[in-house]
Design a protein around this motif. Structure first.
Motif, PDB file in Angstrom:
ATOM      1  N   GLY A   1      -2.279   7.486 -15.660  1.00  0.00           N
ATOM      2  CA  GLY A   1      -1.925   7.226 -14.016  1.00  0.00           C
ATOM      3  C   GLY A   1      -1.047   5.704 -13.267  1.00  0.00           C
ATOM      4  N   ILE A   2       0.005   5.902 -12.766  1.00  0.00           N
ATOM      5  CA  ILE A   2       0.325   4.677 -12.229  1.00  0.00           C
ATOM      6  C   ILE A   2       0.409   4.718 -10.650  1.00  0.00           C
ATOM      7  N   ILE A   3      -0.017   3.374  -9.991  1.00  0.00           N
ATOM      8  CA  ILE A   3      -0.387   3.326  -8.700  1.00  0.00           C
ATOM      9  C   ILE A   3       1.264   2.631  -8.514  1.00  0.00           C
TER      10      ILE A   3
ATOM     11  N   SER B   1       1.457   7.635  -8.422  1.00  0.00           N
ATOM     12  CA  SER B   1       1.529   7.715  -6.715  1.00  0.00           C
ATOM     13  C   SER B   1       2.419   8.178  -6.426  1.00  0.00           C
ATOM     14  N   PRO B   2       2.248   8.512  -4.722  1.00  0.00           N
ATOM     15  CA  PRO B   2       3.530   8.844  -3.811  1.00  0.00           C
ATOM     16  C   PRO B   2       3.520   7.473  -3.627  1.00  0.00           C
ATOM     17  N   ARG B   3       3.536   6.431  -3.641  1.00  0.00           N
ATOM     18  CA  ARG B   3       4.587   4.702  -2.881  1.00  0.00           C
ATOM     19  C   ARG B   3       5.556   4.970  -4.553  1.00  0.00           C
TER      20      ARG B   3
ATOM     21  N   ALA C   1      -0.942  13.776  -4.701  1.00  0.00           N
ATOM     22  CA  ALA C   1      -0.741  13.480  -3.670  1.00  0.00           C
ATOM     23  C   ALA C   1      -1.423  12.302  -3.128  1.00  0.00           C
ATOM     24  N   ASP C   2      -1.739  11.599  -3.536  1.00  0.00           N
ATOM     25  CA  ASP C   2      -2.898  10.476  -3.370  1.00  0.00           C
ATOM     26  C   ASP C   2      -3.217   9.361  -4.044  1.00  0.00           C
ATOM     27  N   ASN C   3      -3.173   8.419  -4.203  1.00  0.00           N
ATOM     28  CA  ASN C   3      -3.898   7.902  -5.246  1.00  0.00           C
ATOM     29  C   ASN C   3      -4.881   7.937  -5.921  1.00  0.00           C
ATOM     30  N   GLN C   4      -6.000   7.876  -5.012  1.00  0.00           N
ATOM     31  CA  GLN C   4      -7.271   8.894  -5.819  1.00  0.00           C
ATOM     32  C   GLN C   4      -6.645   9.818  -6.900  1.00  0.00           C
ATOM     33  N   GLU C   5      -5.896  11.221  -6.371  1.00  0.00           N
ATOM     34  CA  GLU C   5      -5.743  11.890  -7.184  1.00  0.00           C
ATOM     35  C   GLU C   5      -4.835  11.564  -8.293  1.00  0.00           C
ATOM     36  N   VAL C   6      -4.459  10.264  -8.837  1.00  0.00           N
ATOM     37  CA  VAL C   6      -3.729   9.581  -9.710  1.00  0.00           C
ATOM     38  C   VAL C   6      -5.104   9.502 -10.515  1.00  0.00           C
ATOM     39  N   VAL C   7      -5.817   8.324 -10.131  1.00  0.00           N
ATOM     40  CA  VAL C   7      -7.146   8.169 -10.285  1.00  0.00           C
ATOM     41  C   VAL C   7      -8.444   9.353 -11.474  1.00  0.00           C
ATOM     42  N   ASP C   8      -8.384  10.378 -10.136  1.00  0.00           N
ATOM     43  CA  ASP C   8      -9.212  11.187 -10.994  1.00  0.00           C
ATOM     44  C   ASP C   8      -8.253  11.985 -11.784  1.00  0.00           C
ATOM     45  N   ARG C   9      -6.769  12.173 -12.614  1.00  0.00           N
ATOM     46  CA  ARG C   9      -6.544  13.100 -13.995  1.00  0.00           C
ATOM     47  C   ARG C   9      -5.805  12.219 -14.519  1.00  0.00           C
ATOM     48  N   SER C  10      -6.468  10.920 -14.444  1.00  0.00           N
ATOM     49  CA  SER C  10      -5.657   9.994 -15.479  1.00  0.00           C
ATOM     50  C   SER C  10      -7.144   9.268 -16.262  1.00  0.00           C
ATOM     51  N   GLU C  11      -6.743   9.261 -17.204  1.00  0.00           N
ATOM     52  CA  GLU C  11      -8.155   8.401 -18.264  1.00  0.00           C
ATOM     53  C   GLU C  11      -7.459   6.756 -18.574  1.00  0.00           C
ATOM     54  N   LEU C  12      -6.217   6.279 -18.324  1.00  0.00           N
ATOM     55  CA  LEU C  12      -5.671   4.899 -17.440  1.00  0.00           C
ATOM     56  C   LEU C  12      -4.816   4.755 -16.964  1.00  0.00           C
TER      57      LEU C  12
ATOM     58  N   ARG D   1     -11.555   5.413  -5.773  1.00  0.00           N
ATOM     59  CA  ARG D   1     -12.827   5.144  -6.374  1.00  0.00           C
ATOM     60  C   ARG D   1     -12.553   5.192  -7.745  1.00  0.00           C
ATOM     61  N   VAL D   2     -13.297   4.524  -8.136  1.00  0.00           N
ATOM     62  CA  VAL D   2     -12.731   4.351  -9.785  1.00  0.00           C
ATOM     63  C   VAL D   2     -13.774   4.184 -10.242  1.00  0.00           C
ATOM     64  N   ASP D   3     -14.608   5.823 -11.760  1.00  0.00           N
ATOM     65  CA  ASP D   3     -15.667   5.988 -12.139  1.00  0.00           C
ATOM     66  C   ASP D   3     -15.923   5.091 -13.409  1.00  0.00           C
ATOM     67  N   ASP D   4     -16.479   4.573 -14.126  1.00  0.00           N
ATOM     68  CA  ASP D   4     -16.697   4.190 -15.323  1.00  0.00           C
ATOM     69  C   ASP D   4     -16.091   3.873 -16.288  1.00  0.00           C
ATOM     70  N   ASP D   5     -16.060   5.831 -16.654  1.00  0.00           N
ATOM     71  CA  ASP D   5     -15.300   6.008 -17.792  1.00  0.00           C
ATOM     72  C   ASP D   5     -13.717   5.846 -18.344  1.00  0.00           C
TER      73      ASP D   5
END
Length: 262
Positions: free
Chosen positions: A10-12, A38-40, A59-70, A88-92
């Motif tokens: 993912g890239i924000i 990200s949409p930015r 759609a937004d930066n949260q989706e970027v995080v949720d779909r990505s490993e890195l 929100r960024v999960d610890d994994d």
């Protein structure tokens, strides 16, 4: 996730660096990884998703995080609070911080996460896989990722990382140096396009000589000039001690700015 590899990236903040990373992966023959943008930087993100398979605008930066490993965070320093608000960024996950002047301690506070955070300095030349990326701290998946994109240089601590970050601030000065040479030639009556073509050719040769790592930079300089020759004259009359000290002082001031975390 297989050890040493990441397949969902993912890239924000999809600016010049984000574009270069996507292009490097795809032009390097990596068709297996998925990239979530990200949409930015909407125009660039849309262009990349249309050009390459497996590249999607979220759609937004949260989706970027949720779909990505890195997750690569590549927004401008002044935009970081707005871009990361509520994310929100999960610890994994693995987070790569490419924001100049933003330390990992600050980023961890902003994200409130226990995920691994790695600072990195990817440069635009990464798109051709010709640029070494400085990282801190070393992390197996991140090191492997940037090794694929031209090479990786892990450093011992954040102080060393900031020194490398300051060095990147000299890039556009180099371009303006070349532009000044071109303008001077034009002032002497040389057609601008001829001056531009010659200067590009001249310094592309310098770039190629830098690949010879058996000689130090000081040795390369010495090998390219003769006593009392033209190169020695310019080096000693223009790039003198005062000029060198001015550059050193400018770098010192930039380093202070980068390490003053706010």
């Amino acid at each position: 996730m297989e050890e040493g590899t990441v397949n969902r990236i993912g890239i924000i903040g999809v600016g010049e660096i984000g574009r270069a990373i996507v292009m490097s992966l795809r032009h390097g023959g990596d068709e297996s990884s998925e990239m979530f943008l990200s949409p930015r930087g909407a125009r660039t993100a849309a262009e990349l998703s249309e050009r390459y398979e497996g590249v999607r605008v979220c759609a937004d930066n949260q989706e970027v995080v949720d779909r990505s490993e890195l997750v690569i965070i590549a927004v401008r320093r002044q935009d970081r609070h707005d871009a990361l608000a509520g994310v929100r960024v999960d610890d994994d996950k693995i987070v790569v911080n490419v924001m100049a002047g933003v330390g990992n301690d600050e980023l961890r506070r902003s994200l409130a996460t226990g995920a691994p955070l790695v600072r990195a300095i990817p440069l635009p030349a990464i798109r051709e896989r010709r640029s070494v990326t400085v990282v801190y701290p070393s992390h197996p998946e991140v090191d492997s990722f940037f090794e694929r994109l031209g090479g990786v240089l892990p450093v011992a601590d954040e102080a060393a990382f900031d020194v490398f970050s300051a060095l990147t601030g000299t890039l556009t000065t180099h371009y303006m140096y070349l532009a000044t040479l071109t303008s001077w030639a034009a002032d002497q009556g040389i057609a601008s396009e001829d001056a531009d073509r010659y200067i590009r050719s001249l310094f592309q040769g310098v770039g190629r000589s830098l690949s010879d790592e058996t000689r130090s930079l000081h040795q390369l300089a010495a090998d390219h000039e003769t006593p009392n020759g033209n190169n020695e004259r310019i080096r000693t009359t223009w790039f003198d001690q005062a000029n060198s000290q001015a550059l050193t002082s400018a770098l010192d001031a930039l380093l202070t700015h980068l390490t003053h975390r706010t």
